[in-house]
Design an enzyme around this catalytic site. Sequence first.
Site, PDB file in Angstrom:
ATOM      1  N   ASP A  57       0.960  -1.319  -0.185  1.00  0.00           N
ATOM      2  CA  ASP A  57      -0.006   0.053  -0.033  1.00  0.00           C
ATOM      3  C   ASP A  57       0.747   1.301  -0.003  1.00  0.00           C
ATOM      4  OD1 ASP A  57       0.629  -0.964   2.655  1.00  0.00           O
ATOM      5  OD2 ASP A  57      -0.874   0.379   3.495  1.00  0.00           O
ATOM      6  N   HIS A  58       2.074   1.182  -0.054  1.00  0.00           N
ATOM      7  CA  HIS A  58       3.240   2.179   0.006  1.00  0.00           C
ATOM      8  C   HIS A  58       3.963   2.257  -1.422  1.00  0.00           C
ATOM      9  CE1 HIS A  58       2.437   3.675   4.069  1.00  0.00           C
ATOM     10  NE2 HIS A  58       1.873   2.397   4.111  1.00  0.00           N
TER      11      HIS A  58
END
Length: 301
Positions: A64-65
């Site tokens: 998610d990064h």
Amino acid sequence: MKLTILGCYSATPRTFTNPTSQVLESKGHLFLIDCGEGTQVQLRKNKIKFSRINHVFISHLHGDHFFGLPGLISTFRLLGREKALHIHGPKGMKEAITMLLKLGDSWTNYPLIFHELESNESEVVFEDGHIVVRTIPLIHRIYTNGYLFQEKPAPRKLDIDAVEKWNIDRSQFQAIKNGADGIQEDGTLISNEDLTSVPPKTKSYAFCSDTKYNEAIIPLIRDVDTLYHESTFLETESHLCEKTKHTTAKQAAQIAHKANVGQLILGHFSTRYKSIELFKDEAQEIFPSVLLADDGKSFEI
């Protein structure tokens, strides 16, 4: 400085929220900080020019990064990019990205330069005449850094009214801009401070991605103008922090208070909660100057 939030929610994307990604505009630079899924679409929605992004800072290698980064790199190629793209992030990032490019036979037609990090101490990762960027070592389930962006002081500007008042010859203007005192015809020295104006105050911004509560970062971020700090949980779920290595809104506020920051922006919200206003309410019990990140929201620093 201007900060635009592209995504600020935790791992699971939804139709109306996005995982972590943001852009910071400062001194002519446009820095991309983290690159979760959907970053390209969010850049389009917020009318941010892809071509202005020359440096990407990735905090850690959770999807998610950074799962949006391979697609962004490929899109740069489709758009005919020629300028080098610098990617700063954890060791292993180069292997992950280049493996996808290799399997897809889609090597970039522009220089792709990786700056891999593995130090557990704060270090300078980018610097030019206008700004310096340092890592902020964090404590998460894998190797993780935040980033501190600090503008450098601009030179003092020549005060035309002052040089005319003191009858300083034009031939001295450049020397005065470079810091020299002025000299009148009779040899009298006029101090540089009397002939120049004070430059605008420098700004600073600290981005603290996924981390457990960690007071060791306080000396690194002390007195920053704006701190973005993850606040995945409310206090009702504080028992999950040690297991997941995340922070509550109240804990983020404690860091902001102890570091004497100008303002705190909360982000990385768990999607289990009905309203992100709950995060602000809890944080303001500790630290009054609290703002909430949200997708598409901009902040002047």
